[in-house]
Design a protein around this motif. Structure first.
Motif: not given
Length: 210
Positions: A68-71, A85-89, A94-97, A131-140
C-alpha cells in the motif's frame, strides 16, 4: 525520509493514528484500509510510512502493508494526484483491488471514489498501467487471490457509543456527501455493528470489487 515506524498505538481514528515511539508521539495520517488493520490501543504496531514536506505543512502517512505504501508513492507521481487524494483512493480500494482495476481498465470503479472524476480516472489508468510493474514481487499480476501481508490483524472494537454517526462522519471526511453517507450506512446498519464494520460494508457497496 521516514520509511517505517514501530511503536505503541496511543489513539486511533479512521483518518489518523497516534503512535508513541521512543517517548515521542507521531500523528500518522492513514487510509481506512490501514485503519481496519490497526491493533487495540496500547498494543505495538508497525507502519510503513511516507513523509510529505510542503511549504505550509509536514505530514506523515502510514500504511499497514509495504505494498500500500509503495502504491501510494506511485500514485502521487500521477499528474493531479496529491497525497490526500492518493490516501483517499487507498481508503476505498486496497492495493490489490486498485491494481486489478488498472489491469481490467475499470474506470467506473475509480470514478466512484471521492475526488476522482472521469478525467482523473482515465489518467490513472493510463499512467499506472506502466508503473504497477514496479511493484513486482509484492503482487502477482492477474491473480485474483493475491493477498497483502499486514503487520497487525483486527481493527478492535467500536470507536464510541454511536457507531452509525461515527461511520457517517468517516465517510463524509473521505469526501462523500452527507446524504450519500447516511444512505450508505442505513443500507448496511444492523444492531450491534461497530463503526468499523459499518464503514467497511458501506464502502464495499459504494465501490464494487473489480
Amino acid at each position: 525520509m521516514i520509511g517505517r515506524i514501530r511503536g505503541i498505538l496511543i489513539e486511533k481514528s479512521p483518518a489518523q493514528a497516534l503512535v508513541e515511539c521512543a517517548g515521542l508521539g507521531y500523528e500518522v495520517d492513514i487510509p481506512y484500509t490501514t485503519f481496519f488493520n490497526l491493533p487495540e490501543t496500547g498494543d505495538e504496531l508497525v507502519l510503513h510510512t511516507h513523509f510529505v514536506v510542503r511549504e505550509d505543512a509536514q505530514s506523515l502517512y502510514g500504511f499497514s502493508s509495504r505494498l500500500d505504501r509503495d502504491l501510494f508513492r506511485l500514485l502521487i507521481k500521477v499528474n493531479g494526484v496529491g497525497p490526500k487524494l492518493a490516501a483517499g483512493i487507498l481508503s476505498g480500494l486496497d492495493a490489490n483491488q486498485f491494481i486489478r482495476c488498472v489491469e481490467a481498465r475499470d474506470a467506473n470503479a475509480l470514478v466512484k471514489l471521492p475526488g476522482v472524476g472521469k478525467k482523473t480516472a482515465e489518467r490513472l489508468l493510463i499512467e499506472m498501467t506502466d508503473r504497477i510493474g514496479q511493484l513486482e514481487g509484492q503482487f502477482t499480476p492477474g491473480s485474483p487471490n493475491a493477498t497483502v501481508s499486514t503487520g497487525a490483524s483486527g481493527a478492535g472494537g467500536a470507536m464510541g457509543h454511536h457507531p452509525a454517526e461515527e461511520a457517517e462522519a468517516a465517510l463524509i471526511a473521505l469526501g462523500y456527501k452527507p446524504q450519500e453517507a447516511t444512505k450508505a450506512i442505513s443500507k448496511v446498519a444492523e444492531d450491534g455493528m461497530s463503526s468499523q464494520e459499518l464503514i467497511r460494508l458501506a464502502l464495499r457497496n459504494m465501490i464494487p470489487a473489480s
